[in-house]
Design a protein around this motif. Structure first.
Motif, PDB file in Angstrom:
ATOM      1  N   ILE A 113      61.208  77.041  -3.974  1.00 25.49           N
ATOM      2  CA  ILE A 113      61.938  77.356  -5.065  1.00 25.49           C
ATOM      3  C   ILE A 113      61.497  76.383  -6.722  1.00 25.49           C
ATOM      4  O   ILE A 113      61.519  77.363  -8.096  1.00 25.49           O
ATOM      5  CB  ILE A 113      64.289  77.898  -5.319  1.00 25.49           C
ATOM      6  CG1 ILE A 113      63.372  78.832  -3.654  1.00 25.49           C
ATOM      7  CG2 ILE A 113      63.885  78.969  -6.152  1.00 25.49           C
ATOM      8  CD1 ILE A 113      65.164  79.087  -3.367  1.00 25.49           C
ATOM      9  N   VAL A 114      61.907  75.496  -6.370  1.00 27.63           N
ATOM     10  CA  VAL A 114      62.035  75.046  -7.917  1.00 27.63           C
ATOM     11  C   VAL A 114      60.423  74.701  -8.005  1.00 27.63           C
ATOM     12  O   VAL A 114      60.096  73.840  -9.017  1.00 27.63           O
ATOM     13  CB  VAL A 114      62.581  73.268  -7.238  1.00 27.63           C
ATOM     14  CG1 VAL A 114      62.875  72.543  -8.337  1.00 27.63           C
ATOM     15  CG2 VAL A 114      64.039  73.436  -7.310  1.00 27.63           C
ATOM     16  N   GLU A 115      59.203  74.135  -7.393  1.00 28.49           N
ATOM     17  CA  GLU A 115      58.422  73.458  -7.689  1.00 28.49           C
ATOM     18  C   GLU A 115      57.513  74.879  -8.946  1.00 28.49           C
ATOM     19  O   GLU A 115      57.220  74.207  -9.567  1.00 28.49           O
ATOM     20  CB  GLU A 115      57.301  73.601  -6.709  1.00 28.49           C
ATOM     21  CG  GLU A 115      56.108  72.608  -6.516  1.00 28.49           C
ATOM     22  CD  GLU A 115      55.458  72.784  -6.331  1.00 28.49           C
ATOM     23  OE1 GLU A 115      54.109  72.085  -5.923  1.00 28.49           O
ATOM     24  OE2 GLU A 115      55.508  73.246  -4.985  1.00 28.49           O
ATOM     25  N   PRO A 116      58.034  75.910  -8.611  1.00 22.81           N
ATOM     26  CA  PRO A 116      57.396  77.440  -9.660  1.00 22.81           C
ATOM     27  C   PRO A 116      57.819  76.769 -10.830  1.00 22.81           C
ATOM     28  O   PRO A 116      57.371  76.798 -11.733  1.00 22.81           O
ATOM     29  CB  PRO A 116      56.926  78.325  -8.701  1.00 22.81           C
ATOM     30  CG  PRO A 116      58.128  77.883  -7.496  1.00 22.81           C
ATOM     31  CD  PRO A 116      58.435  76.554  -7.263  1.00 22.81           C
ATOM     32  N   MET A 117      59.304  76.398 -11.139  1.00 18.23           N
ATOM     33  CA  MET A 117      60.198  76.663 -12.011  1.00 18.23           C
ATOM     34  C   MET A 117      59.384  75.381 -12.724  1.00 18.23           C
ATOM     35  O   MET A 117      59.452  75.837 -14.269  1.00 18.23           O
ATOM     36  CB  MET A 117      62.100  76.149 -11.371  1.00 18.23           C
ATOM     37  CG  MET A 117      62.041  77.392 -10.765  1.00 18.23           C
ATOM     38  SD  MET A 117      63.510  77.516 -10.403  1.00 18.23           S
ATOM     39  CE  MET A 117      64.496  78.430 -10.129  1.00 18.23           C
ATOM     40  N   LEU A 118      59.802  74.264 -12.323  1.00 20.68           N
ATOM     41  CA  LEU A 118      59.325  73.146 -12.910  1.00 20.68           C
ATOM     42  C   LEU A 118      57.488  73.088 -13.181  1.00 20.68           C
ATOM     43  O   LEU A 118      57.109  72.570 -13.920  1.00 20.68           O
ATOM     44  CB  LEU A 118      58.861  71.741 -11.779  1.00 20.68           C
ATOM     45  CG  LEU A 118      60.456  71.314 -11.717  1.00 20.68           C
ATOM     46  CD1 LEU A 118      60.639  70.680 -10.305  1.00 20.68           C
ATOM     47  CD2 LEU A 118      61.142  70.880 -12.420  1.00 20.68           C
ATOM     48  N   PHE A 119      56.473  73.915 -12.741  1.00 22.60           N
ATOM     49  CA  PHE A 119      54.896  73.817 -13.016  1.00 22.60           C
ATOM     50  C   PHE A 119      55.138  74.976 -13.199  1.00 22.60           C
ATOM     51  O   PHE A 119      53.552  75.255 -13.762  1.00 22.60           O
ATOM     52  CB  PHE A 119      54.388  73.451 -11.851  1.00 22.60           C
ATOM     53  CG  PHE A 119      55.190  71.720 -11.236  1.00 22.60           C
ATOM     54  CD1 PHE A 119      54.518  70.952 -11.772  1.00 22.60           C
ATOM     55  CD2 PHE A 119      55.275  71.796  -9.839  1.00 22.60           C
ATOM     56  CE1 PHE A 119      55.005  69.631 -11.495  1.00 22.60           C
ATOM     57  CE2 PHE A 119      56.083  70.534  -9.712  1.00 22.60           C
ATOM     58  CZ  PHE A 119      55.510  69.410 -10.747  1.00 22.60           C
ATOM     59  N   GLY A 120      55.667  76.065 -13.666  1.00 20.17           N
ATOM     60  CA  GLY A 120      55.463  77.332 -14.277  1.00 20.17           C
ATOM     61  C   GLY A 120      55.037  78.250 -13.383  1.00 20.17           C
ATOM     62  O   GLY A 120      54.213  79.151 -14.113  1.00 20.17           O
ATOM     63  N   ASP A 121      54.456  78.630 -12.496  1.00 20.58           N
ATOM     64  CA  ASP A 121      54.025  79.428 -11.693  1.00 20.58           C
ATOM     65  C   ASP A 121      54.329  80.825 -11.539  1.00 20.58           C
ATOM     66  O   ASP A 121      55.936  81.135 -11.039  1.00 20.58           O
ATOM     67  CB  ASP A 121      53.321  79.001 -10.210  1.00 20.58           C
ATOM     68  CG  ASP A 121      52.857  80.258 -10.038  1.00 20.58           C
ATOM     69  OD1 ASP A 121      52.162  80.918  -9.776  1.00 20.58           O
ATOM     70  OD2 ASP A 121      51.856  79.531  -7.938  1.00 20.58           O
ATOM     71  N   GLU A 122      54.224  81.555 -12.534  1.00 18.34           N
ATOM     72  CA  GLU A 122      54.535  82.798 -13.090  1.00 18.34           C
ATOM     73  C   GLU A 122      54.814  84.044 -11.336  1.00 18.34           C
ATOM     74  O   GLU A 122      55.337  84.724 -11.577  1.00 18.34           O
ATOM     75  CB  GLU A 122      55.009  83.935 -14.391  1.00 18.34           C
ATOM     76  CG  GLU A 122      55.797  82.798 -15.281  1.00 18.34           C
ATOM     77  CD  GLU A 122      54.936  83.876 -16.845  1.00 18.34           C
ATOM     78  OE1 GLU A 122      55.524  84.351 -17.250  1.00 18.34           O
ATOM     79  OE2 GLU A 122      55.210  82.282 -17.664  1.00 18.34           O
ATOM     80  N   GLY A 127      59.594  81.600 -10.832  1.00 19.21           N
ATOM     81  CA  GLY A 127      58.074  81.135 -12.148  1.00 19.21           C
ATOM     82  C   GLY A 127      58.070  80.862 -13.308  1.00 19.21           C
ATOM     83  O   GLY A 127      58.874  81.657 -13.679  1.00 19.21           O
ATOM     84  N   GLY A 128      58.233  79.903 -14.201  1.00 21.90           N
ATOM     85  CA  GLY A 128      57.607  79.726 -15.491  1.00 21.90           C
ATOM     86  C   GLY A 128      59.462  79.341 -15.681  1.00 21.90           C
ATOM     87  O   GLY A 128      59.924  79.610 -16.725  1.00 21.90           O
ATOM     88  N   TYR A 129      61.137  79.281 -14.848  1.00 22.87           N
ATOM     89  CA  TYR A 129      61.922  79.415 -15.613  1.00 22.87           C
ATOM     90  C   TYR A 129      61.924  78.243 -16.396  1.00 22.87           C
ATOM     91  O   TYR A 129      62.335  78.740 -17.167  1.00 22.87           O
ATOM     92  CB  TYR A 129      62.739  79.594 -14.050  1.00 22.87           C
ATOM     93  CG  TYR A 129      64.389  79.203 -14.363  1.00 22.87           C
ATOM     94  CD1 TYR A 129      64.590  80.753 -15.021  1.00 22.87           C
ATOM     95  CD2 TYR A 129      65.017  78.276 -14.594  1.00 22.87           C
ATOM     96  CE1 TYR A 129      66.243  80.498 -15.520  1.00 22.87           C
ATOM     97  CE2 TYR A 129      66.406  78.444 -15.161  1.00 22.87           C
ATOM     98  CZ  TYR A 129      66.857  79.239 -15.879  1.00 22.87           C
ATOM     99  OH  TYR A 129      68.251  79.303 -16.288  1.00 22.87           O
ATOM    100  N   ILE A 130      61.291  77.146 -16.099  1.00 24.03           N
ATOM    101  CA  ILE A 130      62.097  75.892 -17.154  1.00 24.03           C
ATOM    102  C   ILE A 130      60.857  76.093 -18.291  1.00 24.03           C
ATOM    103  O   ILE A 130      61.660  76.049 -19.412  1.00 24.03           O
ATOM    104  CB  ILE A 130      61.034  74.473 -16.757  1.00 24.03           C
ATOM    105  CG1 ILE A 130      62.350  74.101 -15.268  1.00 24.03           C
ATOM    106  CG2 ILE A 130      61.482  73.516 -17.426  1.00 24.03           C
ATOM    107  CD1 ILE A 130      64.156  74.500 -15.113  1.00 24.03           C
TER     108      ILE A 130
END
Length: 144
Positions: A113-122, A127-130
């Motif tokens: 869950i966190v990895e796409p938030m940090l690296f922007g994979d929508e 994804g892309g939350y940050i």
């Protein structure tokens, strides 16, 4: 193997499903009083990221507590007290033997869950939350 817990029962352990993530090689077995210290090295070192001190791990189907983790040298340790030794197969193992590992599944879920938030994979969950938060913040700051 431990029996599955019912959803209505108080929970005090960790989540495993009975799947093997990787194997580990036993580096050493060291007696200390009536306990045994076992040092292991995962054969797939990428699984060390899920192994934390005082966390849990499943070795050959037995749920155990992790004592130490050394990321630089690529090992972790567990300690088997006398009671545990008399109820599991781990004390029959020796240095050089391999055991099956299943890491706690919560760490794998958090990473997913966190990895796409940090690296922007929508394309992935969260994804892309940050990136969206930063853009929103910058827009707000530029409008003031």
């Amino acid at each position: 193997m431990e029996r599955a817990i019912a959803a209505s029962v108080r929970f005090g352990g960790h989540f495993v499903q009975g799947h093997i993530d990787t194997t580990a090689t036993i580096l050493s077995v060291t007696p200390e009083g009536n306990s045994l210290w076992v040092k292991l090295s995962p054969n797939d070192q990428s699984y060390l990221r899920y192994i934390i001190p005082k966390g849990y791990i499943c070795l050959d189907g037995t749920s155990l507590t992790i004592c130490e983790v050394n990321d630089d040298e690529g090992w972790f340790s567990i300690m088997l007290v006398a009671y545990t030794q008399s109820h599991v197969t781990m004390p029959t193992k020796k240095a050089g033997d391999r055991v099956n590992i299943e890491v706690d599944m919560l760490g794998k879920y958090v990473e997913r869950i966190v990895e796409p938030m940090l690296f922007g994979d929508e394309q992935k969950a969260g994804g892309g939350y940050i990136e969206k938060l930063v853009k929103k913040y910058l827009e707000k700051k530029s409008n003031t």
